[in-house]
Design a protein around this motif. Structure first.
Motif, PDB file in Angstrom:
ATOM      1  N   ARG A  28     -10.686  51.630  18.519  1.00 15.58           N
ATOM      2  CA  ARG A  28     -10.554  50.674  17.420  1.00 15.58           C
ATOM      3  C   ARG A  28     -11.897  50.059  17.291  1.00 15.58           C
ATOM      4  NH1 ARG A  28      -9.400  45.577  17.151  1.00 15.58           N
ATOM      5  NH2 ARG A  28      -8.336  45.567  19.017  1.00 15.58           N
ATOM      6  N   ARG A  29     -12.520  49.687  18.545  1.00 14.12           N
ATOM      7  CA  ARG A  29     -13.753  49.097  18.365  1.00 14.12           C
ATOM      8  C   ARG A  29     -14.813  50.078  18.013  1.00 14.12           C
ATOM      9  NH1 ARG A  29     -12.363  46.220  23.465  1.00 14.12           N
ATOM     10  NH2 ARG A  29     -13.474  48.027  24.466  1.00 14.12           N
ATOM     11  N   VAL A  30     -14.889  50.985  18.310  1.00 13.11           N
ATOM     12  CA  VAL A  30     -15.665  52.319  18.228  1.00 13.11           C
ATOM     13  C   VAL A  30     -15.834  52.509  16.530  1.00 13.11           C
ATOM     14  CG1 VAL A  30     -16.506  54.596  18.573  1.00 13.11           C
ATOM     15  CG2 VAL A  30     -16.004  53.025  20.403  1.00 13.11           C
ATOM     16  N   VAL A  31     -14.606  52.644  16.129  1.00  9.21           N
ATOM     17  CA  VAL A  31     -14.455  53.026  14.909  1.00  9.21           C
ATOM     18  C   VAL A  31     -14.881  51.933  13.888  1.00  9.21           C
ATOM     19  CG1 VAL A  31     -12.492  53.516  13.047  1.00  9.21           C
ATOM     20  CG2 VAL A  31     -12.382  54.670  15.245  1.00  9.21           C
ATOM     21  N   GLU A  32     -14.657  50.854  14.237  1.00 12.24           N
ATOM     22  CA  GLU A  32     -15.008  49.704  13.495  1.00 12.24           C
ATOM     23  C   GLU A  32     -16.489  49.440  13.406  1.00 12.24           C
ATOM     24  OE1 GLU A  32     -12.776  46.028  14.864  1.00 12.24           O
ATOM     25  OE2 GLU A  32     -10.975  46.655  14.050  1.00 12.24           O
ATOM     26  N   ARG A  33     -17.156  49.630  14.574  1.00 10.74           N
ATOM     27  CA  ARG A  33     -18.657  49.563  14.376  1.00 10.74           C
ATOM     28  C   ARG A  33     -19.202  50.569  13.796  1.00 10.74           C
ATOM     29  NH1 ARG A  33     -19.897  50.008  20.083  1.00 10.74           N
ATOM     30  NH2 ARG A  33     -19.980  52.261  19.980  1.00 10.74           N
ATOM     31  N   PHE A  34     -18.587  51.950  14.037  1.00  8.30           N
ATOM     32  CA  PHE A  34     -19.274  53.127  13.196  1.00  8.30           C
ATOM     33  C   PHE A  34     -18.959  52.674  11.688  1.00  8.30           C
ATOM     34  CE2 PHE A  34     -18.200  57.132  10.960  1.00  8.30           C
ATOM     35  CZ  PHE A  34     -19.383  57.915  11.074  1.00  8.30           C
ATOM     36  N   LEU A  35     -17.736  52.418  11.222  1.00  6.91           N
ATOM     37  CA  LEU A  35     -17.714  51.882   9.745  1.00  6.91           C
ATOM     38  C   LEU A  35     -18.491  50.926   9.156  1.00  6.91           C
ATOM     39  CD1 LEU A  35     -14.021  52.354   9.253  1.00  6.91           C
ATOM     40  CD2 LEU A  35     -15.537  53.908   8.534  1.00  6.91           C
ATOM     41  N   ALA A  36     -18.820  49.855  10.056  1.00  8.20           N
ATOM     42  CA  ALA A  36     -19.713  48.958   9.766  1.00  8.20           C
ATOM     43  C   ALA A  36     -21.274  49.434   9.508  1.00  8.20           C
ATOM     44  CB  ALA A  36     -19.680  47.876  10.848  1.00  8.20           C
ATOM     45  N   ASP A  37     -21.524  50.025  10.510  1.00  4.88           N
ATOM     46  CA  ASP A  37     -22.731  50.733  10.279  1.00  4.88           C
ATOM     47  C   ASP A  37     -22.904  51.649   9.082  1.00  4.88           C
ATOM     48  OD1 ASP A  37     -23.641  49.755  12.840  1.00  4.88           O
ATOM     49  OD2 ASP A  37     -23.070  51.495  13.840  1.00  4.88           O
ATOM     50  N   LEU A  38     -21.737  52.329   8.884  1.00  5.94           N
ATOM     51  CA  LEU A  38     -21.928  53.152   7.508  1.00  5.94           C
ATOM     52  C   LEU A  38     -21.918  52.524   6.510  1.00  5.94           C
ATOM     53  CD1 LEU A  38     -21.423  56.174   6.746  1.00  5.94           C
ATOM     54  CD2 LEU A  38     -19.080  55.898   6.743  1.00  5.94           C
ATOM     55  N   GLU A  39     -21.215  51.415   6.243  1.00  4.27           N
ATOM     56  CA  GLU A  39     -21.142  50.424   5.107  1.00  4.27           C
ATOM     57  C   GLU A  39     -22.661  49.805   4.936  1.00  4.27           C
ATOM     58  OE1 GLU A  39     -17.922  47.799   5.417  1.00  4.27           O
ATOM     59  OE2 GLU A  39     -16.708  49.343   4.981  1.00  4.27           O
ATOM     60  N   THR A  40     -23.209  49.570   5.865  1.00  7.65           N
ATOM     61  CA  THR A  40     -24.648  48.847   5.817  1.00  7.65           C
ATOM     62  C   THR A  40     -25.435  49.868   5.491  1.00  7.65           C
ATOM     63  OG1 THR A  40     -23.979  47.574   7.885  1.00  7.65           O
ATOM     64  CG2 THR A  40     -26.436  47.668   7.479  1.00  7.65           C
ATOM     65  N   ALA A  41     -25.438  51.204   6.065  1.00  2.13           N
ATOM     66  CA  ALA A  41     -26.368  52.247   5.506  1.00  2.13           C
ATOM     67  C   ALA A  41     -26.320  52.544   3.959  1.00  2.13           C
ATOM     68  CB  ALA A  41     -26.114  53.565   6.101  1.00  2.13           C
ATOM     69  N   GLN A  42     -24.819  52.678   3.591  1.00  2.98           N
ATOM     70  CA  GLN A  42     -24.635  52.811   2.239  1.00  2.98           C
ATOM     71  C   GLN A  42     -25.230  51.598   1.350  1.00  2.98           C
ATOM     72  OE1 GLN A  42     -20.487  53.339   1.462  1.00  2.98           O
ATOM     73  NE2 GLN A  42     -20.615  55.530   2.210  1.00  2.98           N
ATOM     74  N   ALA A  43     -24.905  50.637   1.642  1.00  7.53           N
ATOM     75  CA  ALA A  43     -25.465  49.315   0.843  1.00  7.53           C
ATOM     76  C   ALA A  43     -27.058  49.195   0.845  1.00  7.53           C
ATOM     77  CB  ALA A  43     -25.092  47.835   1.530  1.00  7.53           C
TER      78      ALA A  43
END
Length: 189
Positions: free
Chosen positions: A163-178
């Motif tokens: 869960r932590r890995v997925v959340e970090r990955f998604l956060a990095d993905l959203e930051t990259a998209q922003a």
């Protein structure tokens, strides 16, 4: 001239002068006839004349009354006709106003219904978007866990760790998209 006077005197009474007895009988007969006519016939004539005059005057009065009544009825009819025309105009105006009000109400109801349908569709789209995002996060999380497990070389089947890995990955993905979305906007300015 004497011979004519002599001839007249010889024949007897004067033919131009009536006898006194004839004159008296004629006067008495005339008086009797006059009084009879005055007492019996003249009142009948007078009554007939009065009745006829009254009938003529009554007929004229009735004709005048009938004409006055006809004039009054004509004026009343004209007044009623004018009132009916005014009433018809008022009814037409009321009908136009009611029709305009009905059209305005129908338009308002249609706009309200359209807004309600649009809001419901927007809410449904938002709910579907959130559901798709949840499903996508779950699948991305599973894929990320699998991929991270292959990259790291160890199993990430632990729920907390995955869960932590997925959340970090998604956060990095959203930051990259922003940051990618902000970069073209800055380039346009």
């Amino acid at each position: 001239m004497a011979p004519i006077a002599v001839v007249a005197a010889e024949d007897g009474p004067d033919p131009l002068m009536p006898h006194m007895s004839e004159l008296i009988v004629g006067l008495v007969a005339f008086a009797l006839l006059f009084f009879f006519l005055r007492a019996k016939v003249y009142p009948i004539f007078e009554k007939t004349y009065a009745d006829r005059a009254a009938a003529i005057q009554g007929g004229a009065a009735k004709a005048e009354e009938a004409q006055a009544e006809a004039q009054r009825l004509l004026e009343e009819y004209r007044a009623q006709l004018a009132d009916a025309r005014g009433e018809a105009a008022r009814i037409r105006e009321d009908a136009k106003q009611q029709g305009a009000a009905i059209v305005a109400q129908a338009r308002e109801d249609a706009e309200t219904e359209a807004k309600r349908v649009a809001a419901r569709a927007e809410a449904q789209l938002q709910a579907e978007r959130e559901q798709v995002l949840r499903e996508l996060r779950g699948e991305v999380g599973t894929l990320a866990t699998t991929l991270a497990g292959k990259v790291v070389g160890e199993s990430l089947q632990d729920d907390d760790r995955s869960r932590r890995v997925v959340e970090r990955f998604l956060a990095d993905l959203e930051t990259a998209q922003a940051s990618d979305a902000a970069t073209p906007a800055a380039g346009d300015a």
